[in-house]
Enzyme design. Sequence first.
Site, short mmCIF file in Angstrom:
data_model
loop_
_atom_site.label_atom_id
_atom_site.label_comp_id
_atom_site.label_asym_id
_atom_site.label_seq_id
_atom_site.Cartn_x
_atom_site.Cartn_y
_atom_site.Cartn_z
N ASP A 272 0.87 -1.16 0.00
CA ASP A 272 0.00 0.00 0.00
C ASP A 272 0.92 1.22 0.00
OD1 ASP A 272 -3.12 0.73 1.76
OD2 ASP A 272 -2.03 1.82 0.20
C1 GLC Z 1 -4.23 4.48 -0.13
C2 GLC Z 1 -5.13 3.28 0.11
C3 GLC Z 1 -5.13 2.31 -1.03
C4 GLC Z 1 -4.95 3.05 -2.33
C5 GLC Z 1 -3.54 3.63 -2.33
C6 GLC Z 1 -3.26 4.47 -3.58
O1 GLC Z 1 -3.63 4.90 1.05
O2 GLC Z 1 -4.96 2.59 1.33
O3 GLC Z 1 -6.38 1.61 -1.00
O4 GLC Z 1 -5.13 2.18 -3.44
O5 GLC Z 1 -3.27 4.40 -1.17
O6 GLC Z 1 -4.00 5.65 -3.55
#
Ligand code: GLC
Length: 752
Positions: A272
Site C-alpha cells: 500500500d
Molecule cells: C491508499 C489506500 C489504497 C490506495 C492507495 C493508492 O492509502 O490505502 O487503498 O489504493 O493508497 O492511492
Amino acid sequence: MKKIAFTLLSIAALAVSAQEIRLTPQNIDEVLSALTLEEKVNLIVGCHDAYTSKSETMIGHQERIVPDAAGTTTAVERLGVPPTVFTDGPAGVRISEWREGADRNFYATGFPIATALASSWDLDLVYETTAAMGNETLEYGCDVLLAPGTNIHRHPLCGRNFEYFSEDPILSGKMSAAYINGVQSQGVGTSIKHFVANNQETMRFVNDSRVDMRTLRELYLKPFEIALRESNPWTVMSSYDKLNGEYTQCSEWLLTKVLREEWGYDGIVVTDWTGTRNTIAQIKAGNDHLQPGTDDQVTHLMEGVQKGWITMDYIDRAARRVLEYIVKTPRYKGYQYSDNPDLTAHAALVRRVGSECMVLLKNDGDVLPLRETKNVALFGVTSYDMLAGGTGSGDVHKPYISQLSDALEAQGLTLNADIKWMYVNYKTYAQCARTARFGHGGDWQQPVLPEAAIDRTIIERAAKSSDVAIYTLGRQAGEGSDRKVEDDFNLTAQERQIIADICDAFHQQGKPVIVIMNTPSVVETASWKTQPDAILLAWEPGQEVGNSVADVLTGKVCPSGKLPCTFPNSCMDHLSSRNFPLFGGKERMPVQEWDPRSTMEYTNYEEGLLVGYRYFTTAQKAVSYPFGYGLSYTTFAYSGAKIKKVGDGFEVSVTIKNTGKVAGKEVAQLYANGVLKAFAKTRELKPGESETLTMNVPNYFLARYDVEREMWVTDKGEYTITLNSDVLTTQATLTYKVAKELTYTNDYNYTK
Ligand code: GLC
C-alpha cells in the site's frame, strides 16, 4: 594491455548485447542479467521522482503519464522496459479530470461502491460492471486498477466499508473474484487489497490487528483465498496495518508462506502507499514492489546489497516478478489508448446496475412502486445533492451526479414547489451544506439547514397538496477516518424530528411516506423504521444515483438486492464494538485525542468468528434487518429442493417461482449449519414463471481450521443445509452427511 582490451571488449559486448536485448515475455532472465543493480532497485521501488502530484495528501500521484493516477513503475528504456501505471479505485478510475493545456476534461465513470455491488448478489452483473471499469482503466492509459477491496466488514463504523463487500467471507470472496475477472477481461490488472485484516481507519498505519489463527484463516484470509482460487489478480496489495505484532508488509509467513507456497500466487505483491518503512524486511518478506517509492528506499536497497544486509537473490526475485508483471501490461504491449472511453454507455450501465443493487427494506401497503402519484413532496438535503460514492482513494472524478429531484421530474412527476424551493434555493443551505458538509476522509458534519427551517406548517401544507412524501437520508464516509456512533450511525435529532413530522402530517392525510437511504454503509434504523411506509436502501450506487432510485420508485426496475451486512438494532450490539474505536478515529491522531476506551496501538479481535450474522444468529440477538434480507415488488415460492453428492462435495437445486403480479428476481442463499456457503440469483421471472437454481458446495467449504493440526477439517456427521431468502428465513431444509472426517492441507485447491 590485455586487461584494457578485455575491458573494452566486455563493454562493447554489453553495449551490443544491451542494444539487442529488448524485454519480451520469453527473455526475462536475459534482461534481468543485463540490468544494473540500480536499475533492478528502481524496478522494485515505485517511480516517485519529479512527477509527484502537487497534492500533499495523495503521495506518489504522478503528473507525467496519466495525471493524478496513484503511481507508476520506473522505465528502463535501454532494455525496452516501459513505465506502467497504477490507478485507484474500487468504484472507478480515479484520475484528474483536468490536464494542463487540454481543451477537454477527462472524467471517469462513478460506478457503484463495492457494498452496493455485493447487494446485487449477482456475480454476472458484477463481472459486466467491472469489465466496463477495466475498459476505462485501459482507455485512460492505466495498467492496474487498485481494487477490489476485499476486507471484511468487521464493524459498521469502519470508514472504508463502502470499498469492501460484506461481513461474510464467501460473499466477499466470490464478489472479489467476479470483480477481478471482469476488470482483467479487458487486458488490464487489478490489486486485491488490503492484505490483510485492515478493518479500521483509526491509526491505520500503525494499528496492530490481533487475530487468533482460526479466525484469521476462516474469516479474514478466506475471502482472499477464494478470490485467488477463482481469479488471478495481477497484483496483491499488502496492507498498512500490523497483524499479531508484525507489519503485514514484513510478514514472510503472510506474503510468502500463505500467499505463494500455500495458495500458489504467482503475481506481484505491491505495498500500500506506505512510504519508507523497513525496506529490506519488506522485500525479504515477499513484497516485490514498493509504492509510491522514495529515495530512501532506493538507498536502503543499494546500501543493503553493498553491505550484505540483503542478498542479490532477493533483489532478483522481486525484479524478475516485476518484469513478469510488466510484460502483461497494455503499456508494454504498446496499446494505443484513446483517452476516450464510452462514458455514455457506461453511464447507462451504472444506472441499470445501481437499481439492481438497491435493497427494499419496507413496503407496507405496497405503496411502492408509485402508481397514481402526480406530486411528490421531496424532503432531505440529499434528495437534491445525492451521494454517488465514498471519499478518499475510493472516490472518482465523475462527470456528474444525477439528482433524485431531477430524475423524478424527468419521469413525469411534479415536485412540491414550496419544498423544492426550500432545498434548492435556500441561500444558507447552499453555503452550509457545501462548505460544512464533508471534510477530508468523509467526516460527516450534519448540514445545519434547511431541515431546521422546515416547520410543521410547511409540512402540513405540503401534506395537503402532494400525493406522497419522500425523504432522503444521506451519510458520507471515506478513507482516513472511521465513523462515529452519534449523529452518524445514529440519526441526528433533526433527522428524527423531520421524519416524525413528515410521517405524522402525511399519515393524517392518508398519504404515504417513503425514506430513501443514500449511505456508504449501515446506519441505525430500528428506532424510526415503523414510521414511514416504505424504506429503500440505495447505498451509494454511482453517478446515476438519482435515476437509479427513480427507476425503482416508479417500478421501471423491480428491486432485487439483499443485504450483504447486518443492520443491528444498535451499533453497540455488534460484539466487535467492545474493540473498535467508536468515536470516529482518524488515521493519524495525537495521543491526547485518543479515546480512553480504545487502545493506542492495537485492536483485539476478541469477538473471533462472531462477526456480523455469525454473532447475531449464535447469540439469537434480534436485529433490525438481517444479513441477506431484501423485499421485492413481487413474491416467490421455493419448491423441489434437492441435494446430491457430486465429486468432493454436493449439489443443491431448488425451483423458484414468481407468485406475484410483477416480474422480478430472487436471490436464494444456501447455509450449512447457519453459515453462508453458496448463493444464486434467478433471471427476471415473469409472474407465474419458474427457474431451477443449482448451487455446488465443495466439502472443503464445510471445513473449520484446526490450529493445532494446521489444517482444515470437515468433521464427520450430518449438516443441516437450508435454502433461505435471508439468514433468518428458511425456505427449505435438507441434510448432508459426511461419512468420515475429511482433512485438507493449507495448499488445498478446491474445484469451484
Ligand atoms: C491508499 C489506500 C489504497 C490506495 C492507495 C493508492 O492509502 O490505502 O487503498 O489504493 O493508497 O492511492
